[in-house]
Design a protein around this motif. Sequence first.
Motif: not given
Ligand code: ADP
Length: 319
Positions: A23-26, A116-120
């Motif tokens: 987690v933390g990069d693109d 990794g993932g996405d949080t919205t």
């Molecule tokens: P991007 O803008 O590149 O899509 P994000 O801002 O969505 O990146 O996410 C920042 C980092 O956090 C990425 O490495 C992403 O994979 C990770 N991430 C986001 N949401 C989650 C989650 N719910 N669980 C694990 N990792 C997450």
Amino acid sequence: MASEFDLIRQYFTRPTSHTNLGVGDDAALVTVDSGHELAISVDMLVAGTHFLADTDPRQLGWKSLAVNISDMAAMGAEPKWATLAIALPAADEDWIAAFAEGFFACAERFKVDLIGGDTTRGPLCISVQIMGQLPTGQALRRDGAKAGDEIWVSGQLGDAALALNHLLSKYPLTDDELAITLPALLQPQPRVALGLALSNIAHSAIDISDGLLADLGHILNASSLGAELCLDDIPRSVTMQRHLINPSVLNMLLAGGDDYELCFTAPADAHDRILLIAQELGLALSCIGKTRAEPGLLVHDRQGNIIETGASGFDHFRQ
Ligand code: ADP
Ligand code: MG
């Protein structure tokens, strides 16, 4: 209020054990062992459709990863990495903390890195992608069953459906019966060790998420076969047995979803080896019937009476 990035850092970032960049990069970076192929699966859990909106978040966290790990088990793959896309109605930190606790309890139990993932913000919806690996060419596919294979299932079937029907006020259980059946619904145990043990033995496998008849039906369709099952051999709990006199409960045993046990087929000469695996894993494995060349899925009892099932399992678009 915590920002999206605070939430990710605080609740969804943990040390990884077999990941090059988490987690933390693109994007995350991982390496698959040589001689192996990558197994990938994704599932979506929508509030009100796949779980009740008031489900305990800790249990929901466990289940949302467990159902994906179960897909790896069904392929005979070793689960390794997961991504988590989550839409949350509001940043309720108690809820998120409990969800993350359950999610990581499952991740640690099965040695899966969250990478990794996405949080919205949005209506509550959880999508987990799982990735695992297996020796190239050794997957337990749905299309590998052969006529004359024995059909097996792990564990016991139907308790999750009993508990769910009680929670939906469709079928009454006593408090004790609910306490006994609820873990099957809320904390399914993916059969990873079984999937790995079957890799050179089983011809085909599937995990039972939509009900035995529907999921076995997928193997039969993919393999162009039919099957014969003996109802009395289908493993069930004492509670399920007690209620089985009721036709709607028979439907839960045969077609209730959410069991997350494995259904697999194997040649008859592997019978004793499979019983040995059951012993080694401390997991019940029951032979419930045989595949056959003629199409159709026939269920009978031990006396040979045909059981009318009329059940085809859960289908989101045909209710
Ligand atoms: P991007 O803008 O590149 O899509 P994000 O801002 O969505 O990146 O996410 C920042 C980092 O956090 C990425 O490495 C992403 O994979 C990770 N991430 C986001 N949401 C989650 C989650 N719910 N669980 C694990 N990792 C997450
Ligand atoms: Mg993003």
